[in-house]
Design a protein around this motif. Structure first.
Motif, short mmCIF file in Angstrom:
data_model
loop_
_atom_site.label_atom_id
_atom_site.label_comp_id
_atom_site.label_asym_id
_atom_site.label_seq_id
_atom_site.Cartn_x
_atom_site.Cartn_y
_atom_site.Cartn_z
N GLY A 157 1.08 -1.00 0.58
CA GLY A 157 -0.29 -0.12 0.33
C GLY A 157 0.81 1.43 0.29
N PRO A 159 4.11 4.05 -1.77
CA PRO A 159 4.32 3.90 -3.10
C PRO A 159 5.87 3.52 -2.82
N SER A 162 6.53 -0.68 -2.15
CA SER A 162 5.34 -1.32 -3.14
C SER A 162 6.38 -2.46 -4.91
N THR A 242 -0.87 -6.49 -6.46
CA THR A 242 -1.31 -4.92 -6.61
C THR A 242 -2.31 -3.20 -7.42
N GLY A 244 -1.16 -2.18 -10.01
CA GLY A 244 -0.78 -1.61 -10.71
C GLY A 244 -0.87 -0.03 -9.84
N GLY A 245 -1.64 -0.60 -8.72
CA GLY A 245 -0.57 1.01 -7.88
C GLY A 245 -0.26 0.31 -6.41
N PRO A 246 0.38 1.31 -5.56
CA PRO A 246 -0.43 2.76 -5.19
C PRO A 246 -0.26 3.45 -5.92
N ALA A 247 -0.74 4.71 -6.55
CA ALA A 247 -0.39 5.30 -7.04
C ALA A 247 0.56 5.16 -8.32
N GLN A 248 -0.42 3.62 -8.53
CA GLN A 248 0.39 3.55 -9.99
C GLN A 248 2.00 3.20 -10.04
N SER A 249 2.45 3.05 -9.28
CA SER A 249 4.03 3.06 -8.54
C SER A 249 4.31 1.89 -9.07
N THR A 250 3.75 0.45 -9.78
CA THR A 250 4.27 -0.70 -9.93
C THR A 250 3.24 -0.92 -11.70
N VAL A 251 2.83 -0.08 -12.09
CA VAL A 251 1.99 -0.14 -13.40
C VAL A 251 3.65 -0.36 -14.50
#
Length: 298
Positions: A157, A159, A162, A242, A244-251
């Motif tokens: 959770g 960024p 993650s 995740t 892709g989250g949190p806050a798109q940090s793992t997209v």
């Protein structure tokens, strides 16, 4: 000038290689060609019903990607995964191989099987297990941190946590393959050179640096090329753990491509992403190979 007839040996060679070449053409060359063709169109869900809705847009999809902030974020995340993950994976693999190559280690076959098993297990199933292990409230990892007197971490959770959490999982998942490859390479290191270096007074690090490392150099190059390609194609791990989250940090790039193609049905743009990733992996592989061949210890 008349071409000479094929000999029996040549016919036999084509008989055995022909089916393999046909399979490569069907599962590699043809899909890549079709993806390139789709990347030059606006192919979308409307084209599934009527091909007349498909329009040729040339490099429009690529230009649109360059203007998309999420694509650049995905590219940066993917690069971070590769830059941090490849040394972790290769270091863990080579370290485990060196430990298992030591003659004093007992039950070597058991350790090799135990360390290799994660590689052949389902990535989705193991990702679900790790998601529970990394759970903030009842995960075993935070429980171990509490036992050591450390505060719990919001692994999936936060960024900032993650990507390290996913990297830890991916390294655990894949390093067994390279470990087996390195184990085979270490077995082929000339023992007379090792013994000569030992008699000359070379330290353990000196023997590794000047004898072992040059001997396994080609294997190390192969492992690095395969690892870079693997980390650039990370998808299932962030998708399961995740989203892709949190806050798109793992997209990642592959995650972005999946969303474009199968969530928003922008199949032309998704194909453009696939072509960019294909060229990127091809270029990095070429550079790695050139650098590896120029290094004296390879």
């Amino acid at each position: 000038m008349t071409r000479p007839a094929m000999t029996g040996q040549e016919r036999t060679a084509w008989l055995f290689t022909g089916p393999v070449l046909a399979i490569i053409l069907a599962v590699l060359v043809l899909p890549v060609t079709l993806a390139l063709a789709l990347s030059l169109t606006d192919y979308s869900i409307y084209a599934l019903a009527d091909w007349d809705n498909v329009k040729f847009v040339g490099l429009g999809n690529f230009a649109e990607l360059l203007r998309t902030a999420l694509f650049w974020r995905a590219l940066a995340n993917t690069a971070l995964f590769a830059v941090l993950g490849v040394p972790m994976a290769i270091g863990a693999s080579l370290g485990a191989a060196l430990l298992l190559h030591d003659a004093t280690v007992r039950w070597k076959p058991l350790w090799r099987v135990a360390l290799f098993v994660p590689y052949v297990t389902s990535v989705v199933a193991t990702a679900v297990v790790w998601r529970f292990l990394l759970n903030t409230r009842f995960g075993l990892i935070n429980y171990a941190l509490g036992w050591l007197g450390l505060p719990p971490a919001d692994w999936l959770g936060d960024p900032h946590a993650s990507i390290p959490a996913i990297l830890l999982f991916v390294t655990w998942k894949i390093f067994g393959y390279n470990m087996i490859v390195f184990t085979a390479a270490l077995s082929a290191v000339p023992q007379d050179l090792m013994e000569a270096a030992r008699l000359d007074g070379a330290s353990r690090w000196g023997r590794f640096r000047h004898v072992t490392l040059p001997a396994i150099g080609p294997t190390l190059l192969l492992a690095s090329v395969m690892s870079v390609a693997g980390f650039l194609q990370i998808f299932a791990e962030p998708y399961v753990m995740t989203l892709g989250g949190p806050a798109q940090s793992t997209v990642t790039v592959l995650y972005f491509m999946f969303d474009e193609g199968f969530k928003w049905w922008n199949l032309g743009q998704a194909s453009a992403v696939a072509m960019i990733l294909f060229v990127l992996i091809l270029a990095i592989t070429f550079v790695e190979t050139r650098i590896g061949k120029r290094n004296a210890w390879l």
